[in-house]
Enzyme design. Structure first.
Site, PDB file in Angstrom:
ATOM      1  NE  ARG A  97      55.156  36.106  43.780  1.00 23.65           N
ATOM      2  CZ  ARG A  97      54.263  36.584  42.942  1.00 23.65           C
ATOM      3  NH1 ARG A  97      54.152  36.078  41.705  1.00 23.65           N
ATOM      4  NH2 ARG A  97      53.445  37.557  43.292  1.00 23.65           N
ATOM      5  CB  CYS A 126      46.536  36.761  43.257  1.00 25.64           C
ATOM      6  SG  CYS A 126      46.829  37.216  41.562  1.00 25.64           S
ATOM      7  CG  HIS A 235      42.276  35.668  40.167  1.00 27.15           C
ATOM      8  ND1 HIS A 235      41.885  36.738  39.405  1.00 27.15           N
ATOM      9  CD2 HIS A 235      43.603  35.842  40.397  1.00 27.15           C
ATOM     10  CE1 HIS A 235      42.935  37.519  39.156  1.00 27.15           C
ATOM     11  NE2 HIS A 235      43.992  37.010  39.751  1.00 27.15           N
ATOM     12  CG  ASN A 308      42.349  39.378  42.078  1.00 27.89           C
ATOM     13  OD1 ASN A 308      41.117  39.387  42.044  1.00 27.89           O
ATOM     14  ND2 ASN A 308      43.074  40.343  41.535  1.00 27.89           N
TER      15      ASN A 308
END
Ligand code: 2RA
Length: 330
Positions: A97, A126, A235, A308
């Site tokens: 990432r 997420c 979430h 999520n």
């Protein structure tokens, strides 16, 4: 169009199968990959039996796309091998990432960054995805100055073993391995993932770094506290946002209501606001409790909820694959 699914038997992998089916993704062959002990296992996709194969077999089959949800170690080892074979990898782990030469994509925000040369594409965390889906349109209009986010995260973010721990504690049985350092039932753990040297958890560091890369904006400040709660649907995030420019609350609601993928649920006089129990299984990012922060100017509070496993993982990854296909990048 051959698509490999690495981690097909895991929680996110199972949701990816569901999302691929629901969205009728135009694949001609699904290549499920899981741990060596699962090779030969049969999974059902679109009513057909698909046999789990080894990683090497999948690489040799040269799928156009490989969807990874098998952890960072597996991705670091095998994503480059798929890429070298000509496959475009979309990876759910945190492995790639923050690599400077890897794209971190939420299609509604920055899919246009993608090119044919991107052979390993990172799917954001997420809790990051649901946050930036709301921050992006507001940043364009009012310029973010500072974001404070506190999360209330579902045990599904940790995986099946965490769900089993919660359910065992609810039932009063203790016949499952403990995933968390403490009971999760009737509790709240201010720890998602492990602590780093600066006393922030890896989850909080993701929330403080990934949004700047996705939004392409390093001018605002952000800090985070990530909490695990005994919830399974999704979430939730309490977000305080200070802008450079002032705003009008109705205009904020209007901007968000007109943002693809975002649904405003904000009518507190009728107890209407987002909740994980009702977000579960849906792809939208739900936002509510939008209100001025009277403690300082140009600042508001809001509450953001999403499943999520869906928009936070599987759906976002499949949407990236759809974008690649639609734009002839694979
Ligand atoms: C969690 N965001 O919720 C992390 C990884 N899915 O645990």
């Amino acid at each position: 169009m051959k698509v490999a699914l690495i981690g097909a038997t895991g929680m996110v992998g199972q949701v990816m199968l569901k999302v691929l089916e629901e969205r009728n993704f135009p694949l001609t062959e699904l290549i499920p990959v899981a741990s060596e002990k699962s090779v030969g296992k049969v999974i059902i996709f679109k009513g057909k039996e698909c046999k789990v194969v080894s990683m090497q077999t999948a690489i040799d089959m040269k799928p156009e796309i490989a969807l990874f949800s098998a952890g960072g170690t597996t991705s670091l080892e095998f994503a480059p091998q798929f890429a070298a074979a000509g496959t475009t990898v979309i990876d759910n782990s945190s492995a790639w990432r923050m690599e400077a030469d890897k794209k971190l994509i939420v299609p509604e925000i920055n899919a246009t960054e993608l090119t044919k040369e991107d052979k390993i594409i990172a799917n954001p965390n997420c809790s990051t995805i649901q946050l930036v889906m709301v921050l992006h349109p507001l940043n364009l209009k009012y310029n973010l100055k500072r974001v404070i986010v506190s999360t209330y995260q579902s045990v599904t973010g940790t995986g099946k073993n965490a769900v089993d721990q919660l359910n065992a504690e609810i039932e009063g049985t203790n016949d499952v391995a403990k995933v968390y350092p403490y009971e999760i039932f009737k509790n709240a753990l201010p720890q998602c993932d492990v602590f780093s040297d600066d006393d922030y958890t890896k989850e909080e560091i993701k929330l403080m770094t990934e949004p700047k890369k996705i939004l392409g904006d390093h001018t605002f400040n952000i800090t985070a506290t990530a909490v695990r709660v005994p919830v399974q649907g999704g979430h939730s995030e309490s977000v305080n946002i200070e802008f450079e420019n002032d705003f009008d609350l109705d205009e904020v609601r209007n901007i968000l209501s007109n943002t693809p993928g975002v649904t405003v649920l904000d009518d507190v006089k009728n107890n209407i606001y987002p909740m994980p129990l009702y977000a579960e299984g849906k792809d939208e990012v739900f936002v509510g409790r939008i209100r001025k922060d009277f403690s300082q100017p140009k600042t508001l509070n809001m509450w953001i909820v999403a499943d999520n496993l869906r928009k936070g993982a599987a759906t976002n990854a499949v949407q990236i694959a759809e974008y690649l296909l639609e734009n002839k990048l694979v």
